[in-house]
Design a protein around this motif. Sequence first.
Motif, PDB file in Angstrom:
ATOM      1  N   THR A  52       0.961  -1.187  -0.053  1.00 56.01           N
ATOM      2  CA  THR A  52      -0.002  -0.166  -0.031  1.00 56.01           C
ATOM      3  C   THR A  52       0.857   1.306   0.005  1.00 56.01           C
ATOM      4  O   THR A  52       0.679   2.188  -0.606  1.00 56.01           O
ATOM      5  CB  THR A  52      -0.893  -0.065   1.323  1.00 56.01           C
ATOM      6  N   ALA A  53       1.902   1.327   0.670  1.00 56.25           N
ATOM      7  CA  ALA A  53       2.798   2.475   0.971  1.00 56.25           C
ATOM      8  C   ALA A  53       3.526   2.453  -0.507  1.00 56.25           C
ATOM      9  O   ALA A  53       3.669   3.835  -1.100  1.00 56.25           O
ATOM     10  CB  ALA A  53       3.656   2.172   2.033  1.00 56.25           C
ATOM     11  N   LEU A  54       3.669   1.670  -1.201  1.00 51.26           N
ATOM     12  CA  LEU A  54       4.675   1.829  -2.427  1.00 51.26           C
ATOM     13  C   LEU A  54       3.529   2.237  -3.418  1.00 51.26           C
ATOM     14  O   LEU A  54       4.084   2.996  -4.390  1.00 51.26           O
ATOM     15  CB  LEU A  54       5.250   0.366  -2.894  1.00 51.26           C
ATOM     16  N   ILE A  55       2.338   1.748  -3.529  1.00 48.05           N
ATOM     17  CA  ILE A  55       1.252   2.166  -4.391  1.00 48.05           C
ATOM     18  C   ILE A  55       1.065   3.685  -4.258  1.00 48.05           C
ATOM     19  O   ILE A  55       0.945   4.499  -5.181  1.00 48.05           O
ATOM     20  CB  ILE A  55       0.246   1.383  -4.370  1.00 48.05           C
ATOM     21  N   ASN A  56       0.915   4.078  -2.988  1.00 45.81           N
ATOM     22  CA  ASN A  56       0.736   5.446  -2.770  1.00 45.81           C
ATOM     23  C   ASN A  56       1.810   6.491  -3.044  1.00 45.81           C
ATOM     24  O   ASN A  56       1.834   7.722  -2.945  1.00 45.81           O
ATOM     25  CB  ASN A  56       0.326   5.508  -1.502  1.00 45.81           C
ATOM     26  N   GLN A  57       3.141   5.794  -3.073  1.00 48.76           N
ATOM     27  CA  GLN A  57       4.140   6.713  -2.957  1.00 48.76           C
ATOM     28  C   GLN A  57       4.364   7.163  -4.445  1.00 48.76           C
ATOM     29  O   GLN A  57       4.212   6.276  -5.529  1.00 48.76           O
ATOM     30  CB  GLN A  57       5.492   5.766  -2.829  1.00 48.76           C
ATOM     31  N   ASP A  83      13.746  11.724 -10.987  1.00 47.23           N
ATOM     32  CA  ASP A  83      14.079  12.762  -9.769  1.00 47.23           C
ATOM     33  C   ASP A  83      14.716  11.707  -8.671  1.00 47.23           C
ATOM     34  O   ASP A  83      13.899  10.614  -8.163  1.00 47.23           O
ATOM     35  CB  ASP A  83      12.640  13.294  -9.457  1.00 47.23           C
ATOM     36  N   ALA A  84      15.890  12.038  -8.354  1.00 44.79           N
ATOM     37  CA  ALA A  84      16.858  11.351  -7.507  1.00 44.79           C
ATOM     38  C   ALA A  84      16.122  11.211  -6.159  1.00 44.79           C
ATOM     39  O   ALA A  84      15.981  10.328  -5.337  1.00 44.79           O
ATOM     40  CB  ALA A  84      18.156  11.486  -7.437  1.00 44.79           C
ATOM     41  N   ASP A 144      14.897   7.955  -4.028  1.00 46.56           N
ATOM     42  CA  ASP A 144      15.449   7.564  -2.719  1.00 46.56           C
ATOM     43  C   ASP A 144      14.278   7.485  -1.600  1.00 46.56           C
ATOM     44  O   ASP A 144      14.346   6.748  -0.948  1.00 46.56           O
ATOM     45  CB  ASP A 144      16.531   8.927  -2.199  1.00 46.56           C
ATOM     46  N   ALA A 145      13.145   8.373  -1.868  1.00 47.36           N
ATOM     47  CA  ALA A 145      11.990   8.104  -0.982  1.00 47.36           C
ATOM     48  C   ALA A 145      11.621   6.674  -1.090  1.00 47.36           C
ATOM     49  O   ALA A 145      11.088   6.128  -0.154  1.00 47.36           O
ATOM     50  CB  ALA A 145      10.950   9.108  -1.123  1.00 47.36           C
ATOM     51  N   THR A 146      11.380   6.472  -2.332  1.00 45.44           N
ATOM     52  CA  THR A 146      10.691   4.990  -2.478  1.00 45.44           C
ATOM     53  C   THR A 146      11.670   3.958  -2.081  1.00 45.44           C
ATOM     54  O   THR A 146      11.191   2.930  -1.434  1.00 45.44           O
ATOM     55  CB  THR A 146      10.500   5.139  -4.144  1.00 45.44           C
ATOM     56  N   LEU A 147      12.911   3.898  -2.176  1.00 40.99           N
ATOM     57  CA  LEU A 147      13.890   3.132  -1.703  1.00 40.99           C
ATOM     58  C   LEU A 147      13.957   3.290  -0.271  1.00 40.99           C
ATOM     59  O   LEU A 147      14.003   1.959   0.264  1.00 40.99           O
ATOM     60  CB  LEU A 147      15.208   3.591  -2.159  1.00 40.99           C
ATOM     61  N   THR A 148      13.637   4.079   0.242  1.00 38.44           N
ATOM     62  CA  THR A 148      13.532   4.199   1.819  1.00 38.44           C
ATOM     63  C   THR A 148      12.332   3.395   2.284  1.00 38.44           C
ATOM     64  O   THR A 148      12.682   2.592   3.397  1.00 38.44           O
ATOM     65  CB  THR A 148      13.466   5.678   2.469  1.00 38.44           C
TER      66      THR A 148
END
Length: 91
Positions: A69-74, A80-81, A85-89
Amino acid sequence: MSGFGVTTKRAFSLTEYNLARISYRDTAKLNAYSNAYTKLMNKRQATLLKDLNQHRAAKYQAAKASLSTALINQDTNALDAASVDATLTLV
């Protein structure tokens, strides 16, 4: 309990050692080589294993769903680096 950790089954199949240090207040004054200490630690280990395995599959599925869910909403922009980075976190 003052903390907890989560890992995957795969983490225990690596060639490196995995170590968790656990201490119990009621063993502090016991001789580590005594029968009383060994008996108490065996009891603690059995309880810990039971507690760790309780509802393991359900907890894993809930964590997996939460991450999905968090990945879908990200909002991720591959160009854009900071966004990447926010997604990898999350992962």
